[in-house]
Design a protein around this motif. Sequence first.
Motif, PDB file in Angstrom:
ATOM      1  N   ASN A 110      -1.274   0.601  -9.317  1.00 37.62           N
ATOM      2  CA  ASN A 110      -0.378   0.671 -10.473  1.00 37.62           C
ATOM      3  C   ASN A 110       1.038   0.410  -9.961  1.00 37.62           C
ATOM      4  OD1 ASN A 110      -2.559   1.844 -12.237  1.00 37.62           O
ATOM      5  ND2 ASN A 110      -2.362   3.518 -10.767  1.00 37.62           N
ATOM      6  N   TYR A 111       1.642  -0.698 -10.406  1.00 39.04           N
ATOM      7  CA  TYR A 111       2.952  -1.106  -9.901  1.00 39.04           C
ATOM      8  C   TYR A 111       4.035  -0.859 -10.936  1.00 39.04           C
ATOM      9  CZ  TYR A 111       0.232  -3.552  -6.360  1.00 39.04           C
ATOM     10  OH  TYR A 111      -0.643  -3.852  -5.342  1.00 39.04           O
ATOM     11  N   SER A 112       5.200  -0.483 -10.448  1.00 37.11           N
ATOM     12  CA  SER A 112       6.384  -0.373 -11.293  1.00 37.11           C
ATOM     13  C   SER A 112       7.598  -0.797 -10.480  1.00 37.11           C
ATOM     14  CB  SER A 112       6.558   1.060 -11.824  1.00 37.11           C
ATOM     15  OG  SER A 112       6.608   1.985 -10.747  1.00 37.11           O
ATOM     16  N   ILE A 113       8.632  -1.202 -11.186  1.00 30.06           N
ATOM     17  CA  ILE A 113       9.863  -1.671 -10.538  1.00 30.06           C
ATOM     18  C   ILE A 113      10.906  -0.568 -10.615  1.00 30.06           C
ATOM     19  CG2 ILE A 113      11.682  -3.424 -10.594  1.00 30.06           C
ATOM     20  CD1 ILE A 113       9.638  -5.281 -11.961  1.00 30.06           C
ATOM     21  N   ILE A 114      11.525  -0.281  -9.489  1.00 30.88           N
ATOM     22  CA  ILE A 114      12.518   0.790  -9.427  1.00 30.88           C
ATOM     23  C   ILE A 114      13.811   0.270  -8.788  1.00 30.88           C
ATOM     24  CG2 ILE A 114      10.799   2.624  -9.317  1.00 30.88           C
ATOM     25  CD1 ILE A 114      11.255   2.771  -6.294  1.00 30.88           C
ATOM     26  N   ASP A 115      14.892   1.011  -9.006  1.00 26.00           N
ATOM     27  CA  ASP A 115      16.187   0.730  -8.371  1.00 26.00           C
ATOM     28  C   ASP A 115      16.654  -0.702  -8.629  1.00 26.00           C
ATOM     29  OD1 ASP A 115      16.088   3.325  -7.320  1.00 26.00           O
ATOM     30  OD2 ASP A 115      15.095   2.642  -5.484  1.00 26.00           O
ATOM     31  N   GLU A 116      16.594  -1.132  -9.896  1.00 26.48           N
ATOM     32  CA  GLU A 116      17.073  -2.469 -10.245  1.00 26.48           C
ATOM     33  C   GLU A 116      18.581  -2.562 -10.002  1.00 26.48           C
ATOM     34  OE1 GLU A 116      15.340  -0.331 -12.312  1.00 26.48           O
ATOM     35  OE2 GLU A 116      14.376  -1.482 -13.923  1.00 26.48           O
ATOM     36  N   VAL A 134       0.813  -1.213   0.000  1.00 27.76           N
ATOM     37  CA  VAL A 134       0.000   0.000   0.000  1.00 27.76           C
ATOM     38  C   VAL A 134       0.849   1.266   0.000  1.00 27.76           C
ATOM     39  CG1 VAL A 134      -2.003  -1.092   1.044  1.00 27.76           C
ATOM     40  CG2 VAL A 134      -0.250  -0.114   2.514  1.00 27.76           C
ATOM     41  N   ASN A 135       2.165   1.118   0.230  1.00 31.72           N
ATOM     42  CA  ASN A 135       3.080   2.261   0.178  1.00 31.72           C
ATOM     43  C   ASN A 135       4.389   1.820  -0.452  1.00 31.72           C
ATOM     44  OD1 ASN A 135       1.585   4.370   1.775  1.00 31.72           O
ATOM     45  ND2 ASN A 135       1.720   2.787   3.343  1.00 31.72           N
ATOM     46  N   THR A 136       4.963   2.657  -1.305  1.00 27.04           N
ATOM     47  CA  THR A 136       6.264   2.366  -1.882  1.00 27.04           C
ATOM     48  C   THR A 136       7.294   2.238  -0.768  1.00 27.04           C
ATOM     49  OG1 THR A 136       5.727   3.542  -3.920  1.00 27.04           O
ATOM     50  CG2 THR A 136       8.070   3.221  -3.424  1.00 27.04           C
ATOM     51  N   GLY A 137       8.082   1.155  -0.819  1.00 28.31           N
ATOM     52  CA  GLY A 137       9.126   0.953   0.179  1.00 28.31           C
ATOM     53  C   GLY A 137       8.677   0.217   1.419  1.00 28.31           C
ATOM     54  N   LYS A 145      19.687  -6.928  -3.117  1.00 30.15           N
ATOM     55  CA  LYS A 145      18.365  -7.406  -3.530  1.00 30.15           C
ATOM     56  C   LYS A 145      18.159  -7.052  -4.993  1.00 30.15           C
ATOM     57  CE  LYS A 145      16.176  -3.197  -1.726  1.00 30.15           C
ATOM     58  NZ  LYS A 145      15.187  -2.675  -0.751  1.00 30.15           N
ATOM     59  N   GLU A 146      17.134  -7.633  -5.610  1.00 30.16           N
ATOM     60  CA  GLU A 146      16.971  -7.420  -7.041  1.00 30.16           C
ATOM     61  C   GLU A 146      16.469  -6.018  -7.365  1.00 30.16           C
ATOM     62  OE1 GLU A 146      16.444 -11.758  -9.054  1.00 30.16           O
ATOM     63  OE2 GLU A 146      14.583 -10.803  -8.343  1.00 30.16           O
ATOM     64  N   ALA A 147      15.506  -5.516  -6.613  1.00 25.29           N
ATOM     65  CA  ALA A 147      14.931  -4.201  -6.911  1.00 25.29           C
ATOM     66  C   ALA A 147      13.913  -3.854  -5.835  1.00 25.29           C
ATOM     67  CB  ALA A 147      14.268  -4.206  -8.287  1.00 25.29           C
ATOM     68  N   ASP A 148      13.325  -2.666  -5.965  1.00 28.99           N
ATOM     69  CA  ASP A 148      12.211  -2.249  -5.121  1.00 28.99           C
ATOM     70  C   ASP A 148      10.954  -2.118  -5.987  1.00 28.99           C
ATOM     71  OD1 ASP A 148      13.374  -1.962  -2.513  1.00 28.99           O
ATOM     72  OD2 ASP A 148      14.445  -0.195  -3.263  1.00 28.99           O
ATOM     73  N   GLU A 169      14.264  -8.766  -1.169  1.00 26.07           N
ATOM     74  CA  GLU A 169      15.053  -8.890   0.049  1.00 26.07           C
ATOM     75  C   GLU A 169      16.288  -9.720  -0.277  1.00 26.07           C
ATOM     76  OE1 GLU A 169      14.467  -7.427   2.879  1.00 26.07           O
ATOM     77  OE2 GLU A 169      12.380  -6.779   2.647  1.00 26.07           O
ATOM     78  N   SER A 170      17.333  -9.613   0.586  1.00 25.63           N
ATOM     79  CA  SER A 170      18.556 -10.371   0.320  1.00 25.63           C
ATOM     80  C   SER A 170      19.354 -10.540   1.602  1.00 25.63           C
ATOM     81  CB  SER A 170      19.412  -9.657  -0.732  1.00 25.63           C
ATOM     82  OG  SER A 170      19.804  -8.371  -0.267  1.00 25.63           O
ATOM     83  N   ASN A 171      20.275 -11.498   1.553  1.00 24.39           N
ATOM     84  CA  ASN A 171      21.182 -11.708   2.678  1.00 24.39           C
ATOM     85  C   ASN A 171      22.220 -10.599   2.746  1.00 24.39           C
ATOM     86  OD1 ASN A 171      19.931 -14.103   3.400  1.00 24.39           O
ATOM     87  ND2 ASN A 171      21.340 -15.395   2.213  1.00 24.39           N
ATOM     88  N   LEU A 172      22.869 -10.506   3.889  1.00 25.14           N
ATOM     89  CA  LEU A 172      23.909  -9.495   4.103  1.00 25.14           C
ATOM     90  C   LEU A 172      25.010  -9.653   3.059  1.00 25.14           C
ATOM     91  CD1 LEU A 172      24.815  -7.232   6.075  1.00 25.14           C
ATOM     92  CD2 LEU A 172      26.129  -8.992   7.295  1.00 25.14           C
TER      93      LEU A 172
END
Length: 459
Positions: A175-181, A105-108, A148-151, A141-144
């Motif tokens: 409306n979804y979009s992928i950012i910060d790949e 419901v919120n970006t991030g 991660k792949e993107a937001d 999400e990703s390990n230390l």
Amino acid sequence: MVAILSCSKDDDTYQDTITMYEEGEEKLVSQFSIEAFTADKAFGRAIPELSNTELAFFGVGNAMFDQSWVSSPASTTSRDGLGPIFNARACSGCHLRDGRGKPLVNTGADSEGFLLRLSIGNNPTSGPIPHQIYGDQLQDESNLGIDKEADIQVDFTFINGKYADGTSYELRQPNYSIIDENYGSLQGVEISPRVGQQVIGLGFIDALTEASILANADPDDLNKDGISGKANYVWNVKEQQLTIGKFGWKANQPTLEQQIAGAFSGDMGLTTSIFPEENCPDGIDCNQLFNGNNPGEDVEVPDIQFSRISLYMSAISVPIRRNFQDEDVLKGKQHFNDLGCVSCHINNFTTGTNSVLPQISNININPFSDFLLHDMGDELADNRGDFLANSREWRTQPLWGLGLIELVNGHTFLLHDGRARTIEEAILWHGGEAKQSKEDFKQLIASEREELIQYLNSL
């Protein structure tokens, strides 16, 4: 009947409604239905008639479902191997209390059971074509030490409308979009948002035969009723052939085992004998990373451990309906039938054989689904094919447990991406084959609409 006919006119109407109750209809999985009305017990309770050994395995599987996995190496060798990229640390991260996830419901915002499917096309035989770098699911999400792949970014369009009686309503379209790949551009990729479903009654669905599902199929609408449900046929890893799909929003998984293994792999980055390959980001050699394999084992969730969670998820029962003889609920049942909802949300199946739990074989169940694909219109289309399912087609969602989602998970977000904030909104999003039912729903007066909602909340 003499007693009914001797009543006043108003009493006649009431009595006629009451006669709609069918003995035992509140038990949606026959004698295996359970009474469970508190938030922590409404979902996640075992069917009756488990042996002592099965109850013990159910407890082990339940613990596995709730436990958070960690990256390797770790001192806890039974639950390490998370990642290196993932969406959730535990099964319950997407299905809290065995219930339903929440949309973004919120970006991030942190995911609570939400993800994006990815593809660059679809093959009706082999399924969606994965992106050459990111695969078929975005891991945010990703390990230390691993990117991660993107937001995911989300915003909303609001759509206003009115019922025939003048009452206003509002729909919210995400409306979804992928950012910060982090591994290259995803421009032009096909995306489809998903919210985790409640996990009740899955063993009963797994026991359904292909013939019982096909009995309701009418892909060419030969009976001219406007409903043209069709089966999806998907790749069965164990059988190495296409078999009928039963699970997932597009009926894109053939068995409960494969559904579980797919979630382990895509959602948590855990390997199984069904999907033994690590899900690795582009440019990272997973052979150089620690994995969660115990000595003498070549996957992170070995078969014995996997069998415990399979039994757990097969044995989760379905709650008995509430308020099933209330006058308004029974009137709502009549509306449900009159509007044609029952054409897809079918409430009468007989299971075949369940190899994990033989005791649930050959029993009557009422899932309120036909497990077929239906065209739901352009507004719900996701622009992504999945085996035989096109972008407008979705598997009919089982309705059992619908009225307990708010109690269990504290929300009523519905449909594949959680866009509907209430049952009412979910109905109003129906299109395609269900468009006429939706338009007829909009013609009901407020009290009739409320009766239908009360019926659905009783399931």
